[in-house]
Design an enzyme around this catalytic site. Structure first.
Site, short mmCIF file in Angstrom:
data_model
loop_
_atom_site.label_atom_id
_atom_site.label_comp_id
_atom_site.label_asym_id
_atom_site.label_seq_id
_atom_site.Cartn_x
_atom_site.Cartn_y
_atom_site.Cartn_z
N GLU A 179 22.44 13.48 -27.17
CA GLU A 179 23.87 13.39 -27.13
C GLU A 179 24.43 13.13 -28.60
O GLU A 179 24.15 12.04 -29.02
CB GLU A 179 24.31 12.31 -26.03
N ARG A 187 20.84 4.37 -31.87
CA ARG A 187 21.38 3.47 -30.98
C ARG A 187 21.70 2.11 -31.72
O ARG A 187 20.66 1.36 -31.93
CB ARG A 187 20.42 2.92 -29.77
N ARG A 203 28.83 -2.05 -29.59
CA ARG A 203 28.22 -2.09 -28.17
C ARG A 203 27.11 -3.00 -28.37
O ARG A 203 25.98 -2.86 -29.13
CB ARG A 203 27.70 -0.61 -27.86
N ARG A 229 25.31 9.63 -35.56
CA ARG A 229 24.59 10.73 -35.10
C ARG A 229 24.78 12.39 -35.89
O ARG A 229 23.72 12.87 -35.76
CB ARG A 229 24.88 10.83 -33.64
N SER A 273 30.82 13.04 -25.79
CA SER A 273 30.75 13.25 -24.30
C SER A 273 32.42 13.45 -24.13
O SER A 273 32.94 12.88 -24.58
CB SER A 273 30.28 11.71 -23.70
#
Length: 453
Positions: A374, A302, A287, A416, A377
């Site tokens: 998070e 991130r 990303r 994560r 999702s």
RNA sequence: GGAGGAGUGGCCGAGUGGUUUAAGGCAGCGGUCUUGAAAACCGCCGAGUGAAUAGCUCCGGGGGUUCGAAUCCCUCCUCCUCCGCCA
């Protein structure tokens, strides 16, 4: 299984890319969505009237052609008719150009409209309006006076996270995992895939690079091109006409296995008997996250590259919400099996992703940050992706094809999860307990030993 | 990377400029016959758009030539064969 591919001309506008009956629900997204919908309706009306006009001209050309085929090619009658038809041909060509421009306009507008939220999704203005669905487990407790560390402090002290060298090799937001961090990543991947395959998901190992068409099918494009890494385009051969350059070999680094796995069935009409289809897949994710500068600059939260196991389902419209709950539960199993404290949020209309009709976020407790973050999702896209990627099914033999519903969820983000393990299982002496479920994948190791002082 | 070949409806497959508005076969669906089934026979049987049983579009994608393109030309994609290279 044979590949069932059907032609679905690119020229046909995806007039139903967004179910017209759901336009009122789309407006719940707020912002200037209402204006965009109105604008699209105008263009679409223009498209329909142009199409009607053009069809009439084509019909007269077709019947003229039938007469032409029977005429003597050398007769004066043939020559006169041909000269007359030249006019018609050029008028048709004009109209075709006008129609295709209008179609492209309508399609571009449609591609920028978000999905309609499901009626059960709470209205909201921002992420603070998300609702807690439930909380699992309890936060780990630490002795008085001990302040739990951030995972980057834990990891650097153990010598297993190397942010500096990651940046040296590849730049900011790239990290090198060493020793037990590397081993745990491998362990987590296997643990997750084993868990999901034992729950009926079929494992898939997809390519990491994807075409523009695939990203468009799952709705990352055209709206979020800035968030995706794109490979430099090879130069077209000299003399190539610009209009013949179709960017089918325009490759991107996939931001999530959702793209590859959902597109497994693009352009297909599935047999109803195969639904629901359940896949799980590991894939590296990339990303660019333009606009995220300054957020989570430290640590693994991130990254430009991370690892994730993804869950994807193809279902009938009737069962998709039951399947969403089941998918979320399957993702939760991963955290439960690891004994990690987490909560589940129902996202409100403002915080949901562009293409989703309903989303649950799994948020894991990070004691070092004193916050839930998070880690998964889970979304039902209903027919939003199916319309773009043309994924249909036939309810019964002889029935018209219908759009499937597509669902996906992280099952779960590996980096994560490593963060959560390092933070929730950290000990006062700097060692980290390995969750029992991972020990078989770590050669039986029970604890990453404390760093030598 | 080089040289060839090929992409037609769920599958197979005919079709090299105008009765193809895609033959034929297989599979599937409905019917006749049968106690039931099989066989045989009859009919239906791709998708998109559209209010439509109208019309139009779609023969891998896009563009071009022509009054007219599945058919000719260009280009891209995909698959196959051989050579080279590589893990």
């Amino acid at each position: 299984m044979g590949l069932t591919r059907r032609a679905w001309s690119r020229h046909v506008p995806k007039a139903n890319m967004l179910d017209p009956n759901r336009m009122d629900d789309v407006l719940r997204r707020g912002g200037d969505v209402g204006k965009a919908v109105e604008q699209w309706k105008l263009v679409d009306q223009k498209r329909k009237s142009l199409q009607g006009e053009l069809d009439g001209l084509r019909a007269s050309r077709n019947s003229a052609n039938e007469r032409m085929s029977k005429l003597d090619k050398k007769s004066a009658e043939f020559v006169a008719a041909r000269d007359e038809l030249k006019l018609l041909a050029s008028k048709i060509k004009e109209d075709e150009a006008a129609l295709s421009a209008t179609e492209a306009d309508a399609e571009q507008q449609l591609l920028m409209l978000p999905n309609a939220p499901h009626s059960s999704v709470p209205d909201g203005k921002n992420e603070h309006d998300n609702q807690v669905l439930h909380v699992w487990g309890t936060a780990p407790t630490f002795p008085d006076g001990f302040v739990p560390k951030n995972h980057w402090d834990v990891g650097e002290a153990l010598g297993i996270l190397d942010f500096e060298r990651g940046a040296k090799i590849s730049g900011a937001r790239f990290t090198v995992l060493k020793g037990w961090a590397s081993r745990l990543t491998r362990a987590l991947m296997n643990y997750m895939l084993d868990l999901h395959t034992s729950n009926g998901y079929q494992e898939v190992w997809p390519p990491a690079l994807v075409r523009r068409a695939s990203l468009r099918g799952t709705a990352q494009l055209p709206k979020f091109e800035a968030d995706v890494f794109r490979l430099a385009m090879p130069e077209p051969p000299p003399g190539t006409a610009p209009e013949s350059i179709v960017p089918d070999n325009d490759l991107f680094l996939s931001p999530t296995a959702e793209v590859q796995v959902t597109n497994l069935h693009s352009d297909e009409i599935l047999d109803a008997s195969v639904l629901p289809i359940k896949y799980c897949a590991y894939a590296p994710c990339f990303r660019a996250e333009a606009g995220a500068y300054g957020k989570d600059t430290r640590g693994l939260i991130r990254q430009h590259q991370f690892d994730k196991v993804e869950l994807v389902k193809f279902t009938t419209p009737e069962t998709s919400y039951a399947e969403l709950d089941a998918l979320r539960t399957d993702a939760e199993r991963v955290l439960q099996g690891l004994g990690l404290h987490y909560r589940v949020m129902t996202l409100c209309t403002a915080d949901m992703g562009f293409g989703s009709s309903k989303t649950y976020d799994l948020e894991v407790w990070l004691p070092g940050q004193n916050a839930f973050r998070e880690i998964s999702s889970c979304s039902n896209y209903e027919d939003f992706q199916a319309r773009r990627a043309k994924i249909r099914y036939r309810p019964n033999a002889g029935d018209k094809p219908r759009m499937v519903h597509t669902l996906n969820g992280s099952g779960i983000a590996i980096g994560r999860t490593l963060v959560a393990v390092l933070e929730q299982y950290q000990q006062v002496d700097g060692s980290v307990i390995i969750p029992p479920a991972l020990r078989p994948y770590c050669g039986g190791l029970e604890r990453i030993p404390a760093p030598a002082v």
